[in-house]
Design a protein around this motif. Structure first.
Motif, mmCIF file in Angstrom:
data_model
loop_
_atom_site.group_PDB
_atom_site.id
_atom_site.type_symbol
_atom_site.label_atom_id
_atom_site.label_comp_id
_atom_site.label_asym_id
_atom_site.label_seq_id
_atom_site.Cartn_x
_atom_site.Cartn_y
_atom_site.Cartn_z
ATOM 1 N N THR A 7 0.579 -1.368 -0.076
ATOM 2 C CA THR A 7 -0.135 -0.114 -0.366
ATOM 3 C C THR A 7 1.221 0.590 0.141
ATOM 4 O O THR A 7 1.745 1.247 0.251
ATOM 5 N N ALA A 8 0.620 2.243 -0.875
ATOM 6 C CA ALA A 8 1.398 3.285 -0.892
ATOM 7 C C ALA A 8 0.086 4.493 -0.434
ATOM 8 O O ALA A 8 -1.185 4.455 -0.426
ATOM 9 N N PHE A 9 0.503 5.501 0.403
ATOM 10 C CA PHE A 9 0.113 6.557 1.139
ATOM 11 C C PHE A 9 0.140 7.621 0.135
ATOM 12 O O PHE A 9 1.954 8.287 0.404
ATOM 13 N N LEU A 10 -0.559 9.009 0.159
ATOM 14 C CA LEU A 10 -0.938 10.448 -0.431
ATOM 15 C C LEU A 10 -1.759 10.982 0.616
ATOM 16 O O LEU A 10 -3.110 10.592 1.141
ATOM 17 N N ARG A 11 -1.283 12.045 1.592
ATOM 18 C CA ARG A 11 -1.480 13.380 2.494
ATOM 19 C C ARG A 11 -1.455 13.809 2.117
ATOM 20 O O ARG A 11 -0.875 15.122 1.603
ATOM 21 N N SER A 12 -2.654 15.235 2.433
ATOM 22 C CA SER A 12 -2.609 16.569 2.578
ATOM 23 C C SER A 12 -1.933 17.321 2.935
ATOM 24 O O SER A 12 -1.246 16.371 4.737
ATOM 25 N N THR A 13 -1.171 18.049 2.979
ATOM 26 C CA THR A 13 0.255 18.797 3.520
ATOM 27 C C THR A 13 -0.353 19.497 5.109
ATOM 28 O O THR A 13 0.560 19.597 6.177
ATOM 29 N N LYS A 14 -1.582 19.946 4.737
ATOM 30 C CA LYS A 14 -2.623 20.701 5.900
ATOM 31 C C LYS A 14 -4.003 20.311 5.945
ATOM 32 O O LYS A 14 -4.210 19.302 5.598
ATOM 33 N N PRO A 15 -4.187 20.201 7.184
ATOM 34 C CA PRO A 15 -6.039 19.644 7.716
ATOM 35 C C PRO A 15 -6.953 20.276 7.037
ATOM 36 O O PRO A 15 -6.476 21.112 6.363
ATOM 37 N N ILE A 16 -7.716 19.578 7.053
ATOM 38 C CA ILE A 16 -8.680 20.446 6.369
ATOM 39 C C ILE A 16 -9.995 20.889 7.052
ATOM 40 O O ILE A 16 -10.682 20.684 8.146
ATOM 41 N N THR A 17 -9.643 22.136 6.593
ATOM 42 C CA THR A 17 -11.659 22.764 7.689
ATOM 43 C C THR A 17 -12.330 22.009 7.481
ATOM 44 O O THR A 17 -12.843 21.314 7.004
ATOM 45 N N LEU A 18 -13.031 22.011 9.008
ATOM 46 C CA LEU A 18 -14.930 21.929 8.724
ATOM 47 C C LEU A 18 -15.876 22.435 8.091
ATOM 48 O O LEU A 18 -15.656 23.263 7.891
ATOM 49 N N ASP A 19 -16.873 21.884 7.549
ATOM 50 C CA ASP A 19 -17.437 23.042 7.246
ATOM 51 C C ASP A 19 -17.214 23.885 6.175
ATOM 52 O O ASP A 19 -18.236 24.785 6.335
ATOM 53 N N GLU A 20 -16.972 23.423 5.382
ATOM 54 C CA GLU A 20 -16.554 24.565 3.880
ATOM 55 C C GLU A 20 -16.024 23.279 3.039
ATOM 56 O O GLU A 20 -15.921 22.507 2.987
ATOM 57 N N TRP A 21 -16.375 23.776 1.505
ATOM 58 C CA TRP A 21 -16.182 23.426 0.509
ATOM 59 C C TRP A 21 -14.818 23.329 0.009
ATOM 60 O O TRP A 21 -14.247 24.002 -0.055
ATOM 61 N N HIS A 22 -13.948 22.009 -0.055
ATOM 62 C CA HIS A 22 -12.872 21.827 -0.949
ATOM 63 C C HIS A 22 -12.475 21.046 -2.305
ATOM 64 O O HIS A 22 -13.753 20.145 -2.129
ATOM 65 N N ARG A 23 -11.733 21.387 -2.857
ATOM 66 C CA ARG A 23 -11.414 19.993 -3.901
ATOM 67 C C ARG A 23 -10.289 19.136 -3.879
ATOM 68 O O ARG A 23 -9.073 19.853 -3.578
ATOM 69 N N VAL A 24 -10.091 17.856 -4.441
ATOM 70 C CA VAL A 24 -8.955 17.303 -4.377
ATOM 71 C C VAL A 24 -9.176 16.627 -5.906
ATOM 72 O O VAL A 24 -10.318 16.233 -6.604
ATOM 73 N N TRP A 25 -6.965 16.714 -6.342
ATOM 74 C CA TRP A 25 -7.869 16.202 -7.584
ATOM 75 C C TRP A 25 -6.123 14.531 -7.227
ATOM 76 O O TRP A 25 -5.768 15.472 -7.048
ATOM 77 N N ILE A 26 -7.115 13.410 -7.984
ATOM 78 C CA ILE A 26 -6.138 12.916 -8.200
ATOM 79 C C ILE A 26 -5.489 12.029 -8.806
ATOM 80 O O ILE A 26 -7.072 11.655 -9.970
ATOM 81 N N SER A 27 -4.677 11.874 -9.239
ATOM 82 C CA SER A 27 -4.411 10.976 -10.862
ATOM 83 C C SER A 27 -3.125 10.058 -9.818
ATOM 84 O O SER A 27 -2.078 9.884 -9.749
ATOM 85 N N ARG A 28 -3.314 9.039 -10.993
ATOM 86 C CA ARG A 28 -2.852 7.402 -10.460
ATOM 87 C C ARG A 28 -1.701 7.539 -11.903
ATOM 88 O O ARG A 28 -2.876 7.084 -12.861
ATOM 89 N N THR A 29 -1.324 6.996 -12.096
ATOM 90 C CA THR A 29 -0.313 5.802 -13.442
ATOM 91 C C THR A 29 0.301 5.357 -13.879
ATOM 92 O O THR A 29 1.714 5.863 -12.989
ATOM 93 N N GLY A 30 0.327 3.417 -13.697
ATOM 94 C CA GLY A 30 1.076 3.152 -13.213
ATOM 95 C C GLY A 30 0.917 3.018 -12.058
ATOM 96 O O GLY A 30 0.120 2.941 -10.563
ATOM 97 N N ARG A 31 2.115 2.770 -11.332
ATOM 98 C CA ARG A 31 2.980 2.658 -9.720
ATOM 99 C C ARG A 31 2.940 4.652 -9.303
ATOM 100 O O ARG A 31 2.601 4.241 -7.881
#
Length: 774
Positions: free
Chosen positions: A456-480
């Motif tokens: 298993t590999a892990f990606l983690r946001s660099t900062k905490p996510i604020t509650l009750d606000e809209w957020h957007r995340v983009w994730i892209s995987r190519t091969g490994r």
């Protein structure tokens, strides 16, 4: 003497070719059982004393009724002793006593000990002095005193009364019945059970406590029902084609005659199977266990799971005997461990409506509502717009399958109310560590975990996510390699271990939670469902219909959002854009009435109908509209390509004047209306006309002087594919290459395309007020 009896006796009663040693036990005495077959047909003068079966090629076989055992001569029947005598004989013969380890500090769930094996320091047998109420004081295998509680009593001193009518098992408990009788060759079992987990042992009976040799088992594995049996010479497995239904009563019929068996789950298709080898009878010496393995060992070598059953059982019948779950001798239960009364009656007092499923936890009940309903009893009908998840919710979608083999792109907009919770999960197999993807909140951070089969590999946001606000995340995987971009935080990336580069995801994709976290690998760090709103999920450039595209779901409500009020009107889709929205018209967008609407710089309309797309990309384009504004700049109209390539058309305000910029593929052309000395952002109504005939374009304001331009190059077609945006776009700067910073601020009416198509505007904007005040 009849032909049948004469023939049988003439060949010394038993046909030598038909006599086989069956299910040979490994005991010191090596007691042997024989199968006997006779020539002839079943009739009134057959050799069988009670039951007769015609097999094949003129061969018959004898059997006995319940309460009788077939003699070794193959045709006579001997009456069994009473059940109580058999229990006593069973315990006396092997010199063992059941100890309920629910109240014993030992590692084994059930332990058999000889009561006379312990002595005091004086050399005399020790006296057990523990007060056990209605139970008996015994010594465990470590010499410690413990209470053996009667059925219906629990606690360290048997102090708690717990009468059982319909047992509920917690994954660690079980009930024990006397060994099966008269079932060595033929058995028919009926079960009614209510599972709460995908895996667990429902029924277990066999010859030895190490499960070597003959045995019969009914179990759940990955949600499927399996019947496994072995007559001593090879395993037979019959597996259902459908999974059981969690938190609902399921019915099961099992039929076995010698090598052959079939099962039927929930009145579905009968599935048949057959055991291996020559032996066809099963010897039953051990107790029948339901709900768990009891004292049986060796499960890992013989069964795909050693987990106990979690849920309720309300019916068990073997052949013509319906088991009474009460305590022997009035009932059939001889021993038990960790069993409580099934509490589904709490659900009957407050039944869920509209097909909701009632589940119980501790002393409360909870309705899991189907999609489109909410409330404590699923009594409220919902028109779901933006799904909200409350911590017990989930949506199940079709599997990604092979669409994510080599690459996967995810774009998710969400708002969370909790620092922990599962947003998305899909795996390759249940209870395994093979391929999976998962997005979840953990400790306030967003994390993406993925496994291609070698770690298993892990990606983690660099900062905490604020509650009750809209957020957007983009994730892209190519091969490994995987990359994650969270809001405006720095991009993070990771490389999966091992050599595998492809991702297989054949199971359902779950959003917002999952019914059974037991199927989620331990590398996924949360075991909590998501609390909050999920507005958008785009998978490989295709937007997912989060609610409408779901196969099933539970406890989905509406997130507080303007789209819930249907501001776009009937037949027009409201698309949420964080706290705002856009109206997408895919058909019936023309109107015969004059509309007047306002835009606030962040509101816009998106038209995707084929009629509008056709007129925009035609070699001739005519745009006619009325507007008024006091703003200096802002985008009024835009169309382009989703791949951001050349062709586009942008119409808007620059320094208080109308400007049109477009590219037909040979370079950008700009036409700006500046024939009058005064700007037109004076707050008064103005009419604008723009026409394009192939490369030639013209612009007129208020019947003034017409201005012309000719586009560069030789191309004549505007090849856009995004439809028409009016008033702005989701990202004005990105769409227009920073030509415009925001959308239009002002009022518009009478938008007409190509002189014949009046565009409907009355439901357009995403502000709180979209009516233009004259």
């Amino acid at each position: 003497m009849s032909e049948y009896r004469l023939t049988a006796m003439a060949i010394a009663v038993f046909l030598t070719v038909a006599v086989t040693v069956v299910c040979e036990t490994q005991t010191a005495e090596k007691n042997l059982q024989f199968e006997a077959a006779f020539q002839g047909r079943c009739a009134i003068d057959s050799p069988c004393q009670q039951l007769c079966y015609e097999l094949h090629d003129g061969i018959i076989e004898c059997d006995c009724k319940t309460g009788f055992t077939l003699h070794e001569d193959g045709y006579t029947c001997t009456k069994n002793d009473s059940v109580t005598d058999k229990i006593k004989e069973f315990e006396r013969d092997i010199g063992l006593t059941f100890i309920d380890s629910n109240d014993i500090d030992s590692e084994d769930s059930v332990r058999f000990v000889k009561p006379s094996g312990l002595t005091s320091t004086t050399g005399k047998p020790a006296k057990c002095t523990r007060q056990c109420g209605e139970g008996a004081c015994v010594f465990d295998s470590h010499g410690k005193q413990a209470c053996r509680c009667p059925f219906g009593k629990t606690g360290s001193n048997c102090q708690t009364t717990n009468p059982i009518r319909y047992p509920r098992f917690n994954g660690l408990g079980w009930l024990a019945f006397p060994p099966l009788r008269g079932a060595y060759k033929h058995v028919q079992i009926s079960l009614e059970f209510r599972p709460e987990s995908w895996d667990g042992i429902l029924f277990l009976a066999g010859e030895r406590d190490d499960l070597v040799g003959d045995f019969m088992a009914i179990l759940l594995h990955n949600g499927f029902l399996e019947f496994r049996f072995d007559c001593g010479s090879g395993l037979g497995v019959v597996k259902s084609e459908e999974t059981v239904v969690l938190n609902e009563w399921n019915t099961l019929s099992v039929y076995r005659h010698r090598w052959d068996a079939w099962i039927q789950l929930n009145q579905g298709k009968r599935i048949a199977g057959r055991s291996k080898g020559l032996f066809s009878r099963i010897t039953f010496r051990e107790p029948v266990f339901i709900g768990g393995s009891g004292n049986t060992s060796g499960l890992s070598e013989r069964l795909p799971t050693d987990r106990g059953f979690v849920g309720c059982v309300r019916l068990l019948q073997a052949n013509d005997h319906r088991y009474d779950f009460g305590e022997a001798p009035a009932g059939d239960t001889v021993k038990s461990r960790g069993v409580e009364e099934c509490s589904t009656d709490r659900c009957t007092r407050s039944p869920c409506q509209h097909g909701g499923k009632c589940v119980t936890s501790n002393k409360t009940s909870l309705c899991l509502c189907p999609l489109g309903y909410t409330g404590d009893l699923c009594e409220t009908i919902l028109d779901l717009q933006v799904p909200s998840f409350n911590g017990s919710s989930y949506l199940r979608h079709p599997a990604l399958g092979d669409t994510a083999l080599s690459w996967l792109n995810l774009d998710i907009s969400f708002k969370t109310q909790s620092s922990d919770g599962l947003i998305l999960y899909e795996g390759y197999q249940k209870y395994g560590t093979a391929d999976f993807i998962s997005i979840y909140m953990i400790g306030g951070y967003l994390e993406f975990a993925y496994n291609l089969g070698t770690g298993t590999a892990f990606l983690r946001s660099t900062k905490p996510i604020t509650l009750d606000e809209w957020h957007r995340v983009w994730i892209s995987r190519t091969g490994r390699l995987a990359v994650m971009h969270m809001d405006n935080q720095p991009q993070v990336q990771a490389m999966s271990p091992g050599a595998f580069t492809q991702l297989s995801l054949p199971l359902s994709m779950y959003i917002g939670g999952i019914p059974d976290f037991g199927v989620v690998p331990p590398d996924v760090k949360t075991r909590a469902s998501f609390k909050g709103c999920i507005q958008k999920i785009v998978v490989n450039e295709k937007q997912l219909r989060i609610v409408q595209g779901a196969l099933s779901g539970a406890n989905i409500a509406n997130c507080p959002h303007p789209c819930v009020a249907k501001p776009c009107g009937t037949g027009v889709q409201c698309i949420p854009v964080f706290d705002k929205y856009k109206c997408v018209c895919d058909k019936h967008c023309n109107s015969t009435e004059s509309d007047q609407v306002s835009f606030d710089g962040s509101s816009f309309v998106h038209y995707t109908s084929a009629e509008i797309q056709k007129r925009i990309t035609d070699e001739h384009l005519d745009i006619n509209m009325r507007f008024r504004t006091t703003a200096l700049s802002g985008l009024i109209l835009w169309t382009g390509r989703s791949d951001r390539s050349a062709d586009f058309l942008a119409l808007g305000l620059q320094d208080g004047r109308i400007e049109v910029a477009f590219d037909l593929g040979s370079g950008e052309t700009v036409l700006r209306y500046n024939t009058t000395g005064l700007p037109i952002n004076d707050g008064h109504w103005h009419r604008m006309k723009f026409t394009r005939d192939e490369r030639l374009s013209a612009l007129t304001i208020d019947n003034g002087t017409k201005m012309f331009t000719i586009s560069n190059g030789k191309l004549k077609q505007l090849n856009t594919n995004t439809g028409l945006y009016f008033g702005g776009t989701e990202d004005v700067e990105k769409s227009t290459g920073k030509r415009y910073r925001k959308g239009f601020v002002g009022c518009v009416s009478d938008l007409v395309l190509n002189t014949d198509y009046r565009v409907k505007l009355s439901w357009t904007t995403g502000g709180t007020e979209n009516v233009c005040i004259s």
